[in-house]
Design a protein around this motif. Structure first.
Motif, PDB file in Angstrom:
ATOM      1  N   UNK A  39       0.850  -1.038  -0.039  1.00 12.62           N
ATOM      2  CA  UNK A  39      -0.005   0.031  -0.050  1.00 12.62           C
ATOM      3  C   UNK A  39       0.816   1.223  -0.059  1.00 12.62           C
ATOM      4  N   UNK A  40       0.576   2.193  -0.699  1.00 16.58           N
ATOM      5  CA  UNK A  40       1.321   3.232  -0.792  1.00 16.58           C
ATOM      6  C   UNK A  40       1.517   3.984   0.545  1.00 16.58           C
ATOM      7  N   UNK A  41       2.620   4.400   0.612  1.00 18.69           N
ATOM      8  CA  UNK A  41       2.937   5.094   2.162  1.00 18.69           C
ATOM      9  C   UNK A  41       3.099   6.354   1.975  1.00 18.69           C
ATOM     10  N   UNK A  42       2.753   7.340   2.970  1.00 15.29           N
ATOM     11  CA  UNK A  42       2.955   8.716   2.806  1.00 15.29           C
ATOM     12  C   UNK A  42       4.259   8.976   2.924  1.00 15.29           C
ATOM     13  N   UNK A  43       4.899  10.075   2.201  1.00 14.98           N
ATOM     14  CA  UNK A  43       6.428  10.397   2.319  1.00 14.98           C
ATOM     15  C   UNK A  43       6.702  10.910   3.766  1.00 14.98           C
ATOM     16  N   UNK A  44       7.936  10.561   3.987  1.00 16.97           N
ATOM     17  CA  UNK A  44       8.541  10.753   5.300  1.00 16.97           C
ATOM     18  C   UNK A  44       9.066  12.281   5.263  1.00 16.97           C
ATOM     19  N   UNK A  45       8.612  13.065   6.160  1.00 16.12           N
ATOM     20  CA  UNK A  45       9.211  14.714   6.073  1.00 16.12           C
ATOM     21  C   UNK A  45      10.189  14.901   7.263  1.00 16.12           C
ATOM     22  N   UNK A  46      10.734  14.138   7.792  1.00 13.51           N
ATOM     23  CA  UNK A  46      11.564  14.188   9.036  1.00 13.51           C
ATOM     24  C   UNK A  46      11.242  13.526  10.345  1.00 13.51           C
ATOM     25  N   UNK A  47      11.852  14.036  11.204  1.00  9.21           N
ATOM     26  CA  UNK A  47      11.667  13.610  12.712  1.00  9.21           C
ATOM     27  C   UNK A  47      11.166  14.851  13.601  1.00  9.21           C
ATOM     28  N   UNK A  48      10.271  14.601  14.632  1.00  8.29           N
ATOM     29  CA  UNK A  48      10.123  15.868  15.372  1.00  8.29           C
ATOM     30  C   UNK A  48      11.105  15.691  16.765  1.00  8.29           C
ATOM     31  N   UNK A  49      10.888  16.646  17.683  1.00 11.97           N
ATOM     32  CA  UNK A  49      11.592  17.083  18.777  1.00 11.97           C
ATOM     33  C   UNK A  49      11.941  15.468  19.375  1.00 11.97           C
ATOM     34  N   UNK A  50      10.799  14.839  19.859  1.00 11.49           N
ATOM     35  CA  UNK A  50      10.882  13.544  20.492  1.00 11.49           C
ATOM     36  C   UNK A  50      11.159  12.442  19.577  1.00 11.49           C
ATOM     37  N   UNK A  51      11.600  12.497  18.202  1.00 12.66           N
ATOM     38  CA  UNK A  51      12.176  11.513  17.528  1.00 12.66           C
ATOM     39  C   UNK A  51      11.115  10.866  16.730  1.00 12.66           C
ATOM     40  N   UNK A  52       9.916  11.203  16.778  1.00 11.96           N
ATOM     41  CA  UNK A  52       8.482  10.660  16.043  1.00 11.96           C
ATOM     42  C   UNK A  52       8.842  11.196  14.528  1.00 11.96           C
ATOM     43  N   UNK A  53       8.218  10.178  13.699  1.00 14.49           N
ATOM     44  CA  UNK A  53       8.328  10.286  12.133  1.00 14.49           C
ATOM     45  C   UNK A  53       7.360  11.427  11.946  1.00 14.49           C
ATOM     46  N   UNK A  54       7.474  12.565  10.969  1.00 13.55           N
ATOM     47  CA  UNK A  54       6.770  13.302  10.642  1.00 13.55           C
ATOM     48  C   UNK A  54       6.491  12.848   9.242  1.00 13.55           C
ATOM     49  N   UNK A  55       5.225  12.986   8.783  1.00  5.53           N
ATOM     50  CA  UNK A  55       4.900  12.180   7.318  1.00  5.53           C
ATOM     51  C   UNK A  55       4.142  13.413   6.718  1.00  5.53           C
ATOM     52  N   UNK A  56       4.259  13.537   5.596  1.00  3.96           N
ATOM     53  CA  UNK A  56       3.534  14.588   4.534  1.00  3.96           C
ATOM     54  C   UNK A  56       1.909  14.838   4.933  1.00  3.96           C
ATOM     55  N   UNK A  57       1.684  16.060   5.271  1.00  6.28           N
ATOM     56  CA  UNK A  57       0.324  16.098   5.871  1.00  6.28           C
ATOM     57  C   UNK A  57      -0.089  16.276   7.463  1.00  6.28           C
ATOM     58  N   UNK A  58       1.064  15.917   8.187  1.00 10.62           N
ATOM     59  CA  UNK A  58       1.111  16.020   9.658  1.00 10.62           C
ATOM     60  C   UNK A  58       1.212  17.488   9.903  1.00 10.62           C
ATOM     61  N   UNK A  59       0.313  17.569  10.986  1.00 10.46           N
ATOM     62  CA  UNK A  59       0.482  19.264  11.594  1.00 10.46           C
ATOM     63  C   UNK A  59       1.347  19.281  12.545  1.00 10.46           C
ATOM     64  N   UNK A  60       2.352  20.329  12.349  1.00 13.19           N
ATOM     65  CA  UNK A  60       3.762  20.577  13.207  1.00 13.19           C
ATOM     66  C   UNK A  60       3.651  21.826  13.607  1.00 13.19           C
ATOM     67  N   UNK A  61       4.430  22.111  14.825  1.00 10.12           N
ATOM     68  CA  UNK A  61       4.593  23.407  15.483  1.00 10.12           C
ATOM     69  C   UNK A  61       6.135  23.647  15.381  1.00 10.12           C
ATOM     70  N   UNK A  62       6.523  24.929  15.140  1.00 17.94           N
ATOM     71  CA  UNK A  62       7.859  25.241  15.187  1.00 17.94           C
ATOM     72  C   UNK A  62       7.941  26.282  16.165  1.00 17.94           C
ATOM     73  N   UNK A  63       9.027  25.990  17.064  1.00 15.28           N
ATOM     74  CA  UNK A  63       9.403  26.790  18.349  1.00 15.28           C
ATOM     75  C   UNK A  63      10.962  26.741  18.441  1.00 15.28           C
ATOM     76  N   UNK A  64      11.613  28.093  18.379  1.00 18.30           N
ATOM     77  CA  UNK A  64      13.006  28.335  18.848  1.00 18.30           C
ATOM     78  C   UNK A  64      13.797  27.283  17.817  1.00 18.30           C
ATOM     79  N   UNK A  65      13.606  26.732  16.583  1.00 17.18           N
ATOM     80  CA  UNK A  65      14.368  25.931  15.551  1.00 17.18           C
ATOM     81  C   UNK A  65      14.018  24.593  15.972  1.00 17.18           C
ATOM     82  N   UNK A  66      12.985  24.206  16.912  1.00 15.93           N
ATOM     83  CA  UNK A  66      12.569  22.809  17.155  1.00 15.93           C
ATOM     84  C   UNK A  66      11.167  22.724  16.461  1.00 15.93           C
ATOM     85  N   UNK A  67      11.067  21.111  15.915  1.00 17.53           N
ATOM     86  CA  UNK A  67       9.944  20.946  15.180  1.00 17.53           C
ATOM     87  C   UNK A  67       9.088  19.893  16.163  1.00 17.53           C
ATOM     88  N   UNK A  68       7.989  20.438  16.272  1.00 16.61           N
ATOM     89  CA  UNK A  68       7.014  19.379  17.440  1.00 16.61           C
ATOM     90  C   UNK A  68       5.950  19.127  16.512  1.00 16.61           C
TER      91      UNK A  68
END
Length: 88
Positions: A39-68
């Protein structure tokens, strides 16, 4: 007096039976055509502050250079910014 077949004879009989019968139909299909497309998997867009995978379409918050991830925001605020969440 001997009962049954020896292990060697059992193995030989099993191999002969497998050659005659063939593999399970699913195995034979995979051998003929390869594994089906996953099954097609969403594209991986990086990791957040806690090491959780960020996928395309995930809602993120940027604060002081950190992505959460938005789902981890309360955890971030509680653990690192010492916020306290309470019910009124």
């Amino acid at each position: 007096m001997r009962f049954g077949l020896s292990r060697c004879e059992q193995s030989t009989k099993y191999i002969e039976r497998r050659i005659h019968m063939g593999d399970h139909p699913t195995i034979e299909q995979v051998q003929r055509t390869g594994f089906p497309n996953m099954v097609a998997q969403p594209e991986h867009a990086g990791m957040d502050y806690f090491g959780d995978e960020i996928l395309d379409g995930d809602d993120i918050v940027e604060y002081d250079g950190e992505i959460i991830l938005k789902d981890n925001l309360e955890r971030y605020l509680t653990e690192f910014m010492e916020f306290e969440f309470k019910t009124a």
